[in-house]
Design a protein around this motif. Structure first.
Motif, short mmCIF file in Angstrom:
data_model
loop_
_atom_site.label_atom_id
_atom_site.label_comp_id
_atom_site.label_asym_id
_atom_site.label_seq_id
_atom_site.Cartn_x
_atom_site.Cartn_y
_atom_site.Cartn_z
N ALA A 97 0.83 -1.21 0.56
CA ALA A 97 -0.10 0.23 0.27
C ALA A 97 0.58 1.30 -0.16
N GLU A 98 1.91 1.01 0.67
CA GLU A 98 3.00 2.39 0.35
C GLU A 98 3.97 2.45 -0.27
N THR A 99 3.49 1.70 -1.63
CA THR A 99 3.85 2.04 -2.38
C THR A 99 3.68 3.32 -3.65
N GLY A 100 2.12 3.44 -3.62
CA GLY A 100 2.04 3.70 -4.60
C GLY A 100 1.05 3.55 -4.97
N VAL A 101 1.20 2.35 -5.89
CA VAL A 101 -0.27 1.51 -5.97
C VAL A 101 -1.66 1.97 -6.26
N ASP A 102 -2.14 1.37 -7.62
CA ASP A 102 -3.88 1.70 -7.10
C ASP A 102 -4.50 1.24 -6.75
N PHE A 103 -4.31 0.15 -6.87
CA PHE A 103 -4.98 -1.42 -6.57
C PHE A 103 -4.14 -2.48 -5.93
N ILE A 104 -4.97 -3.18 -5.13
CA ILE A 104 -3.84 -4.35 -4.48
C ILE A 104 -5.35 -5.56 -4.16
N SER A 105 -4.98 -6.70 -5.21
CA SER A 105 -5.18 -7.70 -4.86
C SER A 105 -4.87 -9.20 -4.34
N VAL A 106 -5.43 -10.20 -3.23
CA VAL A 106 -5.20 -10.33 -2.39
C VAL A 106 -6.09 -11.83 -2.77
N GLY A 107 -5.06 -12.75 -3.05
CA GLY A 107 -5.65 -13.71 -3.67
C GLY A 107 -5.92 -14.85 -2.48
N ALA A 108 -4.88 -14.90 -1.06
CA ALA A 108 -5.49 -14.93 0.57
C ALA A 108 -6.62 -14.69 0.50
N LEU A 109 -7.56 -14.23 0.12
CA LEU A 109 -8.71 -13.49 0.74
C LEU A 109 -10.07 -15.03 0.25
N THR A 110 -9.48 -15.59 -0.70
CA THR A 110 -10.09 -16.07 -1.18
C THR A 110 -10.00 -17.49 -1.69
N HIS A 111 -8.36 -17.65 -1.72
CA HIS A 111 -7.93 -19.11 -2.07
C HIS A 111 -7.53 -19.98 -0.47
N SER A 112 -8.07 -18.92 0.33
CA SER A 112 -6.54 -19.79 1.37
C SER A 112 -7.98 -19.75 2.33
N ALA A 113 -9.12 -19.21 2.05
CA ALA A 113 -10.53 -19.17 3.20
C ALA A 113 -10.97 -20.37 3.14
N LYS A 114 -11.13 -20.75 4.90
CA LYS A 114 -11.45 -21.82 5.37
C LYS A 114 -13.24 -21.90 5.04
N ALA A 115 -13.71 -23.12 4.22
CA ALA A 115 -14.69 -23.61 4.20
C ALA A 115 -15.63 -23.81 4.79
N ALA A 116 -16.69 -23.43 4.94
CA ALA A 116 -18.23 -23.64 5.79
C ALA A 116 -18.97 -24.40 4.78
N ASP A 117 -19.00 -25.98 6.11
CA ASP A 117 -20.23 -26.47 5.51
C ASP A 117 -21.58 -25.84 5.85
N ILE A 118 -21.80 -25.76 5.41
CA ILE A 118 -24.10 -25.51 5.30
C ILE A 118 -24.56 -25.72 4.68
N SER A 119 -25.73 -26.00 5.32
CA SER A 119 -26.45 -26.86 4.01
C SER A 119 -27.93 -26.20 3.96
N MET A 120 -28.93 -26.26 3.38
CA MET A 120 -30.10 -25.51 3.70
C MET A 120 -31.43 -26.51 2.42
N THR A 121 -32.60 -26.11 2.94
CA THR A 121 -33.42 -27.26 3.49
C THR A 121 -35.10 -26.67 3.00
N ILE A 122 -35.13 -26.27 1.55
CA ILE A 122 -36.63 -25.71 1.06
C ILE A 122 -38.10 -27.01 0.86
N LEU A 123 -38.96 -26.42 1.96
CA LEU A 123 -40.34 -27.00 2.19
C LEU A 123 -41.24 -26.94 1.32
N ALA A 124 -41.69 -27.48 0.21
CA ALA A 124 -42.75 -26.59 -0.13
C ALA A 124 -44.33 -26.61 0.64
N GLU A 125 -44.46 -25.75 0.46
CA GLU A 125 -46.09 -25.35 0.48
C GLU A 125 -47.29 -25.76 -0.14
#
Length: 125
Positions: A97-125
């Motif tokens: 950030a101190e170099t003066g570059v306009d944008f910085i990409s941090v791939g670690a935010l996506t490729h090193s993120a821990k996965a969350a085990d989430i499920s969803m159930t849809i009920l028909a009415e």
């Protein structure tokens, strides 16, 4: 290749070129790159590249017309956005950030993120 991209782009699109060193940066500038991604460079290399890009765009600006009594005339410069990417993590992002570059990409935010085990159930009415 850059000239083909410049010809075929849609209005408003910038042609971004990825460079890995000073030689590739010079080639990109020479060919008319409109945005530059600085890939896998150290903070010092990024800083030198950003300074070189600013030097290039300042050299392209037309000389201001001398107007008697007007010392506040500004020269408009072409802006080439810069982005640093590759090897950047939260622990070293400040040095980039101190170099003066306009944008910085941090791939670690996506490729090193821990996965969350989430499920969803849809009920028909």
């Amino acid at each position: 290749m850059i000239s083909k991209a410049l010809e075929k782009r849609h209005k408003g699109q910038r042609i971004q070129v990825e460079v890995r060193n000073a030689r590739e940066l010079e080639e990109a500038l020479k060919c008319g790159a409109e945005a530059i991604l600085l890939d896998n460079m150290t903070p010092d290399q990024v800083k030198q590249s950003v300074e070189r890009i600013k030097q290039e765009t300042a050299a392209e600006a037309p000389a201001p017309e001398a107007t008697p009594g007007d010392a506040t005339q500004e020269v408009e410069h072409r802006w080439i956005p810069t982005e640093a990417s590759g090897g950047i993590v939260l622990e070293n992002i400040r040095s980039y950030a101190e170099t003066g570059v306009d944008f910085i990409s941090v791939g670690a935010l996506t490729h090193s993120a821990k996965a969350a085990d989430i499920s969803m159930t849809i009920l028909a009415e």
